[in-house]
Every structure is written in structure tokens, then in C-alpha cells.
Design a protein around this motif. Structure first.
Motif, PDB file in Angstrom:
ATOM      1  N   ILE A  24      86.698  51.849  27.077  1.00 37.39           N
ATOM      2  CA  ILE A  24      86.605  51.388  28.275  1.00 37.39           C
ATOM      3  C   ILE A  24      85.390  50.494  28.380  1.00 37.39           C
ATOM      4  O   ILE A  24      85.413  49.520  29.033  1.00 37.39           O
ATOM      5  N   ALA A  25      84.315  51.156  28.005  1.00 37.08           N
ATOM      6  CA  ALA A  25      83.123  50.230  27.865  1.00 37.08           C
ATOM      7  C   ALA A  25      82.878  48.957  27.217  1.00 37.08           C
ATOM      8  O   ALA A  25      82.203  48.194  27.325  1.00 37.08           O
ATOM      9  N   ALA A  26      83.807  49.021  26.087  1.00 38.77           N
ATOM     10  CA  ALA A  26      83.597  47.817  25.195  1.00 38.77           C
ATOM     11  C   ALA A  26      84.601  46.475  25.582  1.00 38.77           C
ATOM     12  O   ALA A  26      84.427  45.770  25.226  1.00 38.77           O
ATOM     13  N   TRP A  27      85.291  46.961  26.559  1.00 38.32           N
ATOM     14  CA  TRP A  27      86.301  45.911  27.346  1.00 38.32           C
ATOM     15  C   TRP A  27      85.467  44.662  27.990  1.00 38.32           C
ATOM     16  O   TRP A  27      84.602  45.248  28.611  1.00 38.32           O
ATOM     17  N   ARG A  28      85.967  43.588  27.635  1.00 40.95           N
ATOM     18  CA  ARG A  28      85.080  42.571  28.378  1.00 40.95           C
ATOM     19  C   ARG A  28      85.927  41.586  29.237  1.00 40.95           C
ATOM     20  O   ARG A  28      85.574  40.475  29.381  1.00 40.95           O
ATOM     21  N   GLY A  29      87.119  41.717  29.696  1.00 40.38           N
ATOM     22  CA  GLY A  29      87.801  40.926  30.529  1.00 40.38           C
ATOM     23  C   GLY A  29      88.478  39.826  29.800  1.00 40.38           C
ATOM     24  O   GLY A  29      88.399  39.615  28.714  1.00 40.38           O
ATOM     25  N   PRO A  30      88.892  38.676  30.629  1.00 35.72           N
ATOM     26  CA  PRO A  30      88.823  38.657  32.148  1.00 35.72           C
ATOM     27  C   PRO A  30      89.699  39.430  32.792  1.00 35.72           C
ATOM     28  O   PRO A  30      90.739  40.188  32.232  1.00 35.72           O
ATOM     29  N   GLY A  31      89.661  39.714  34.135  1.00 40.82           N
ATOM     30  CA  GLY A  31      90.718  40.205  34.737  1.00 40.82           C
ATOM     31  C   GLY A  31      90.565  41.873  35.017  1.00 40.82           C
ATOM     32  O   GLY A  31      89.296  42.300  34.595  1.00 40.82           O
ATOM     33  N   ALA A  32      91.325  42.491  35.378  1.00 39.63           N
ATOM     34  CA  ALA A  32      91.338  43.996  35.283  1.00 39.63           C
ATOM     35  C   ALA A  32      91.950  44.615  33.867  1.00 39.63           C
ATOM     36  O   ALA A  32      92.941  44.106  33.555  1.00 39.63           O
ATOM     37  N   LEU A  33      91.483  45.767  33.686  1.00 43.02           N
ATOM     38  CA  LEU A  33      91.991  46.434  32.506  1.00 43.02           C
ATOM     39  C   LEU A  33      92.893  47.498  33.249  1.00 43.02           C
ATOM     40  O   LEU A  33      92.378  48.221  34.123  1.00 43.02           O
ATOM     41  N   VAL A  34      94.141  47.583  32.858  1.00 43.71           N
ATOM     42  CA  VAL A  34      94.985  48.415  33.204  1.00 43.71           C
ATOM     43  C   VAL A  34      95.323  49.253  32.166  1.00 43.71           C
ATOM     44  O   VAL A  34      95.997  48.990  30.841  1.00 43.71           O
ATOM     45  N   LEU A  35      95.048  50.523  32.034  1.00 42.64           N
ATOM     46  CA  LEU A  35      95.695  51.606  30.901  1.00 42.64           C
ATOM     47  C   LEU A  35      96.647  52.812  31.613  1.00 42.64           C
ATOM     48  O   LEU A  35      96.393  53.202  32.858  1.00 42.64           O
ATOM     49  N   VAL A  36      97.549  53.063  30.865  1.00 42.40           N
ATOM     50  CA  VAL A  36      98.619  54.137  31.509  1.00 42.40           C
ATOM     51  C   VAL A  36      98.225  55.447  30.721  1.00 42.40           C
ATOM     52  O   VAL A  36      98.316  55.220  29.313  1.00 42.40           O
ATOM     53  N   THR A  37      98.268  56.507  31.163  1.00 45.11           N
ATOM     54  CA  THR A  37      97.863  57.694  30.388  1.00 45.11           C
ATOM     55  C   THR A  37      98.571  58.767  31.099  1.00 45.11           C
ATOM     56  O   THR A  37      99.207  58.719  32.031  1.00 45.11           O
ATOM     57  N   HIS A  38      97.925  59.971  30.805  1.00 42.63           N
ATOM     58  CA  HIS A  38      98.590  61.300  31.248  1.00 42.63           C
ATOM     59  C   HIS A  38      97.402  61.894  32.203  1.00 42.63           C
ATOM     60  O   HIS A  38      96.364  61.735  32.365  1.00 42.63           O
ATOM     61  N   GLN A  39      97.944  62.794  33.075  1.00 45.69           N
ATOM     62  CA  GLN A  39      97.117  63.684  33.951  1.00 45.69           C
ATOM     63  C   GLN A  39      96.106  64.357  33.253  1.00 45.69           C
ATOM     64  O   GLN A  39      94.959  64.093  33.894  1.00 45.69           O
ATOM     65  N   VAL A  40      96.159  65.051  32.145  1.00 49.90           N
ATOM     66  CA  VAL A  40      95.163  65.651  31.539  1.00 49.90           C
ATOM     67  C   VAL A  40      93.942  64.660  31.199  1.00 49.90           C
ATOM     68  O   VAL A  40      92.829  65.241  31.341  1.00 49.90           O
ATOM     69  N   ASN A  41      94.476  63.459  30.791  1.00 47.03           N
ATOM     70  CA  ASN A  41      93.606  62.659  30.430  1.00 47.03           C
ATOM     71  C   ASN A  41      92.635  62.140  31.437  1.00 47.03           C
ATOM     72  O   ASN A  41      91.538  61.830  31.511  1.00 47.03           O
ATOM     73  N   ILE A  42      93.580  61.732  32.414  1.00 46.52           N
ATOM     74  CA  ILE A  42      92.826  61.356  33.869  1.00 46.52           C
ATOM     75  C   ILE A  42      91.800  62.428  34.302  1.00 46.52           C
ATOM     76  O   ILE A  42      90.592  61.913  34.583  1.00 46.52           O
ATOM     77  N   SER A  43      92.185  63.532  34.409  1.00 45.42           N
ATOM     78  CA  SER A  43      91.312  64.577  34.920  1.00 45.42           C
ATOM     79  C   SER A  43      90.200  64.755  34.119  1.00 45.42           C
ATOM     80  O   SER A  43      88.995  64.880  34.352  1.00 45.42           O
ATOM     81  N   ALA A  44      90.287  64.862  32.639  1.00 49.17           N
ATOM     82  CA  ALA A  44      89.083  64.860  31.809  1.00 49.17           C
ATOM     83  C   ALA A  44      88.226  63.636  32.015  1.00 49.17           C
ATOM     84  O   ALA A  44      86.906  63.845  31.816  1.00 49.17           O
ATOM     85  N   LEU A  45      88.515  62.427  32.086  1.00 51.39           N
ATOM     86  CA  LEU A  45      87.930  61.234  32.383  1.00 51.39           C
ATOM     87  C   LEU A  45      87.247  61.171  33.549  1.00 51.39           C
ATOM     88  O   LEU A  45      86.042  60.836  33.754  1.00 51.39           O
ATOM     89  N   THR A  46      87.855  61.743  34.807  1.00 55.12           N
ATOM     90  CA  THR A  46      87.422  61.402  36.321  1.00 55.12           C
ATOM     91  C   THR A  46      87.084  62.794  36.734  1.00 55.12           C
ATOM     92  O   THR A  46      86.348  62.558  37.977  1.00 55.12           O
ATOM     93  N   GLY A  47      87.541  63.857  36.429  1.00 48.66           N
ATOM     94  CA  GLY A  47      87.152  65.141  37.180  1.00 48.66           C
ATOM     95  C   GLY A  47      88.170  65.079  38.277  1.00 48.66           C
ATOM     96  O   GLY A  47      88.172  66.155  39.236  1.00 48.66           O
ATOM     97  N   ARG A  48      89.189  64.327  38.357  1.00 50.45           N
ATOM     98  CA  ARG A  48      90.125  64.343  39.469  1.00 50.45           C
ATOM     99  C   ARG A  48      91.709  64.518  38.882  1.00 50.45           C
ATOM    100  O   ARG A  48      91.811  64.017  37.780  1.00 50.45           O
ATOM    101  N   VAL A  49      92.362  65.273  39.816  1.00 46.53           N
ATOM    102  CA  VAL A  49      93.714  65.692  39.330  1.00 46.53           C
ATOM    103  C   VAL A  49      94.688  64.432  40.091  1.00 46.53           C
ATOM    104  O   VAL A  49      94.651  64.179  41.367  1.00 46.53           O
TER     105      VAL A  49
END
Length: 73
Positions: A24-49
Motif C-alpha cells: 500500500i505504501a509503495a502505490w503511487r496512483g493515479p486514482g484510488a487503489l482498490v484491494l479485495v481481501t478477507h476479514q482476517v486481513n482487514i482486521s490485522a491491518l486496521t484493527g476493525r472487523v
């Protein structure tokens, strides 16, 4: 591989989450970066379920990520 679920092997979570943050840090656009993943990955990344079918919107500031919203599909 950074977006694959680690539900069955939680021991790989720290390294996989670090790799996803770097991706994510290396991405340089343009536009929006859209990634599709799993709930466990989102929770680990954000602390949110995330709910089933929910997209979490993040704002990047360097390597820091902040949840700024969500979208339900």
C-alpha cells in the motif's frame, strides 16, 4: 499472496500484514487503489472487523493507515 487469507495459519499474519502495508505504501496512483481481501486481513491491518460485503476505506499518510469510512455492497 499479501491478500490471501491466513485464517488457517495465523503464524504468517505479522509478515503478511507487513508486506501488505509495504504494498500500500509503495502505490503511487493515479486514482484510488482498490484491494479485495478477507476479514482476517482487514482486521490485522486496521484493527476493525469488517462485515460480510463491507469495504473499508483507508487514508494513507506515509506508512500510517486510518479508517475514514466504509462501503457496503
Amino acid at each position: 499472496p499479501t491478500l490471501s487469507s491466513f485464517f488457517d495459519n495465523r503464524s504468517i499474519e505479522p509478515e503478511q500484514t507487513r508486506a501488505l502495508r509495504a504494498r500500500i505504501a509503495a502505490w503511487r496512483g493515479p486514482g484510488a487503489l482498490v484491494l479485495v481481501t478477507h476479514q482476517v486481513n482487514i482486521s490485522a491491518l486496521t484493527g476493525r472487523v469488517a462485515a460480510l460485503g463491507e469495504g473499508v476505506v483507508l487514508q494513507r499518510n506515509g506508512t500510517d493507515l486510518r479508517v475514514v469510512g466504509s462501503v457496503r455492497f
